[in-house]
Design an enzyme around this catalytic site. Structure first.
Site, short mmCIF file in Angstrom:
data_model
loop_
_atom_site.label_atom_id
_atom_site.label_comp_id
_atom_site.label_asym_id
_atom_site.label_seq_id
_atom_site.Cartn_x
_atom_site.Cartn_y
_atom_site.Cartn_z
N LEU A 128 34.33 0.82 18.55
CA LEU A 128 35.20 1.99 18.40
C LEU A 128 36.34 1.65 17.47
O LEU A 128 37.20 0.82 17.78
CB LEU A 128 35.73 2.43 19.76
CG LEU A 128 34.67 2.60 20.87
CD1 LEU A 128 35.35 2.95 22.19
CD2 LEU A 128 33.64 3.65 20.48
N ASP A 129 36.37 2.30 16.31
CA ASP A 129 37.37 2.00 15.29
C ASP A 129 38.76 2.43 15.73
O ASP A 129 38.96 3.56 16.20
CB ASP A 129 36.98 2.72 13.99
CG ASP A 129 37.93 2.42 12.86
OD1 ASP A 129 38.03 1.26 12.45
OD2 ASP A 129 38.59 3.37 12.38
N ALA A 130 39.73 1.54 15.58
CA ALA A 130 41.17 1.83 15.72
C ALA A 130 41.50 2.78 16.88
O ALA A 130 42.04 3.86 16.69
CB ALA A 130 41.70 2.41 14.40
N GLU A 145 38.38 -1.69 18.70
CA GLU A 145 39.35 -2.27 17.77
C GLU A 145 40.70 -1.72 18.19
O GLU A 145 40.91 -0.51 18.15
CB GLU A 145 39.06 -1.90 16.33
CG GLU A 145 40.08 -2.51 15.37
CD GLU A 145 40.13 -1.85 14.00
OE1 GLU A 145 40.64 -2.49 13.07
OE2 GLU A 145 39.66 -0.70 13.86
N GLN A 153 39.60 -8.03 7.34
CA GLN A 153 40.42 -9.16 6.95
C GLN A 153 40.04 -9.72 5.59
O GLN A 153 40.81 -10.47 5.00
CB GLN A 153 40.35 -10.25 8.03
CG GLN A 153 40.82 -9.80 9.40
CD GLN A 153 42.27 -9.32 9.42
OE1 GLN A 153 43.06 -9.66 8.54
NE2 GLN A 153 42.62 -8.53 10.42
N GLY A 207 38.22 -7.40 3.10
CA GLY A 207 38.28 -6.26 2.18
C GLY A 207 39.65 -5.69 1.98
O GLY A 207 39.90 -5.04 0.94
#
EC number: 3.2.1.141
Length: 581
Positions: A244-246, A282, A381, A383
């Site tokens: 799960l992004d952010a 995340e 970290q 990109g």
């Protein structure tokens, strides 16, 4: 076939357009804002919805967008794919993750091409692929975090059938699959949801504009929309989990949060399927409640990325101290020791980057170590650096080997970023393919302005819209057979094999992990049951006291086995895994 759509913003009528023909839709009794119609529709039939005589828009729940986010939807019959391989049962505890971006894993940038390379990944010894987002976005190439249509698969990757073939192939190699999903925002281009209903709210603002509506009027349906999408990925594609992004960017003031609701629903689905499905967050909050079970008062997610461990490791390896690395760089070996035993560095301590106290302590006695994901590199970290440079661009093989030893034998669930296992020298840069010229220009100028403020020359920052930026980011597999890459690849395989064969390396007891270190001499010793992991990050030989005799199980670089004095003597930038005798 029944077609349904939630369109509370339609004032008078909604029409289904199916294969070019109009079919009036009727309000659904007892379901406010819902409309439905029935019509025959074989697989692949193009369709969409028109509100109050307006343009035909794609289905918010579309499972396929063959002409991109702005084109018509296409009918997908969920049970049409015939699965060939058994679904392996792979829980998170004991897993080794491998983060993979479909668009750069191969030059072709497709799911089928990536599936053809999964034997290499399986041979490494990892247990799960963690796919970066695959939802549709404008153009062909991108990271995937500006996707729309959260039930569909990006057509240039191959569409939904190709994702099923990929997962099926992974299962044939004994690999599970985790998918990165984005619930905190949708892309600005191709996003037609606001025309249908209150999917977004101005009650909260996020870095991407108006927040996804999780707590304002109409949010019941929005939450059900996102929950339905998440469960569809797990059920229809036989995925093992979701990243799960952010989640810290989810603006949600309700008593029962969306994340708690999602965790409960995934638990119910897992029980129904008889599978250990899991959710990985995340989160920037350094809050153990994220992964504390619901019955103990937590949110109930199963794991979270541990950026604090990454930051401590990165500063110890590189000496960098800018931005959020500053607090870790003051005493990097001590920071690394703290994160290896307490998970978070910021656990109620002052964060100079944030200008305030940050985080909450983890109770090692009550929190299984596998609930934290540990890594030396990720897409973020790498990109989000100006040049997208990997650690391998600045570090020697010995230092990279030390990083691998700490990640792959450490207490956390380890994760590698594709190509890391052989010290890939290709960068992984920020790239986009926006079809809107204004948006493309804004992204290009914003990216360059951001790094210019940190001293970078504008022309040195890669143009995200230049196809060469994506091309540079594709893996070069010819490196695998050359030195020092081949030696690093063998080292990663050896470490993962050790993790599988030694129960001490999968012990979930975080409280049992011990760490000794010497800040000045730059060595660190991790104690895990009867095993010791020693790393020397200095430019000269080290003397590391083990406290007794020990046998070297694996080493990288020159290491003199401990004698009667129980002292290990590794050369500069060397490391070893030892068994206490």
């Amino acid at each position: 076939m029944l077609f349904e759509v939630w369109a509370p913003r339609a004032k008078e009528r909604v029409a289904l357009w199916l294969a070019g023909a109009e079919h009036p839709m009727a309000p659904v009794a007892g379901r406010s804002g819902w409309w439905s119609a029935e019509a025959p529709a074989p697989e692949g039939t193009r369709y969409g919805f028109a509100l109050d005589g307006g343009p035909v828009l794609p289905d918010p729940r579309s499972r396929r967008q063959p002409e991109g986010p702005d084109g018509p939807s296409a009918v997908v019959l969920p049970d049409s794919y015939v699965w060939r391989n058994e679904w392996p049962c792979g829980p998170l505890a004991g897993a080794v993750l491998y983060e993979l971006h479909i668009g750069t894993f191969t030059p072709e940038g497709t799911l089928d091409a990536a599936a053809g390379r999964l034997s290499d990944v399986a041979g490494l010894g990892v247990t799960h692929i963690e796919l970066m987002p695959v939802c549709p976005f404008p153009g062909t190439h991108g990271w995937g975090y500006e996707g729309v249509s959260p039930w569909a698969v990006h057509e240039p990757y191959g569409g939904p059938e190709a994702l099923k073939r990929f997962v099926d192939t992974a299962h044939g190699h004994g690999l599970g699959v985790v998918l990165d999903v984005v619930h905190n925002h949708l892309g600005p281009s191709g996003n037609h949801l606001p025309a249908f209903g209150p999917y977004f709210t101005d009650a909260h603002r996020t870095p991407w504009g108006a927040a996804v509506n999780l707590d304002a009027p109409g949010s019941d349906e929005v939450r059900a929309y996102l929950l339905g999408s998440a469960l569809a990925w797990l059920r229809e594609y036989r995925l093992d989990g979701l990243r799960l992004d952010a989640v810290h960017a989810l603006a949600d003031g309700r008593a029962l949060t969306f994340l708690e609701e999602l965790a409960t629903a995934v638990g119910v689905l897992g029980a129904e399927l008889g599978r250990p499905l899991f959710l990985i967050a995340e989160s920037d909050l350094c809050d153990p409640r994220t992964t504390t079970p619901a019955e103990a008062g937590g949110i109930g997610l199963h794991a979270q990325w541990n950026d604090d461990f990454h930051h401590a490791l990165h500063t110890a390896l590189t000496g960098e101290s800018q931005g959020y690395y500053a607090d870790f760089a003051r005493a990097p070996m001590a920071a690394l020791a703290k994160t290896l035993t307490r998970a978070f560095f910021h656990d109620g301590t002052y964060s100079s980057f944030r200008g305030r106290v940050h985080g909450r302590p983890v109770d090692p006695a009550r929190t299984p170590a596998h609930r934290f994901i540990g890594y030396a590199q990720t897409h973020d970290q790498i990109g989000n650096r100006a040049l997208g440079d990997r650690l391998s661009r600045s570090l020697d093989p010995g230092t990279l080997a030390c990083a691998a030893a700490l990640v792959l034998t450490g207490p956390f669930t380890p994760m590698l970023f594709m190509g890391e296992e052989w010290g890939a020298r290709t960068p992984w840069q920020f790239f986009t393919d926006h079809t809107d010229p204004g948006l493309a220009r804004a992204v290009r100028e914003g990216r360059r302005a951001e790094f210019a403020a940190h001293g970078w020359a504008v022309l040195d920052v890669p143009d995200p819209q230049d196809p060469a930026t994506r091309d540079r980011s594709c893996l070069d597999r010819s490196e695998r057979s050359r030195e020092p890459h081949a030696r690093l690849l063998a080292w990663h395989r050896e470490l993962i094999a050790l993790r599988r064969s030694h129960p001490d390396l999968n012990d979930p007891d975080l409280a049992s992990v011990g760490v000794d270190h010497d800040e000045r001499a730059r060595w660190l010793l991790v104690r895990r049951g009867g095993l010791r992991i020693a790393v020397n990050l200095s430019d000269g030989p080290a003397a590391i006291p083990l406290g007794g005799p020990a046998r070297v199980l694996a080493s990288f670089g020159s290491v003199t086995a401990p004698g009667a004095d129980g002292v290990l003597r590794p050369a500069a930038r060397a490391c070893a895994v030892l068994a206490v005798e």
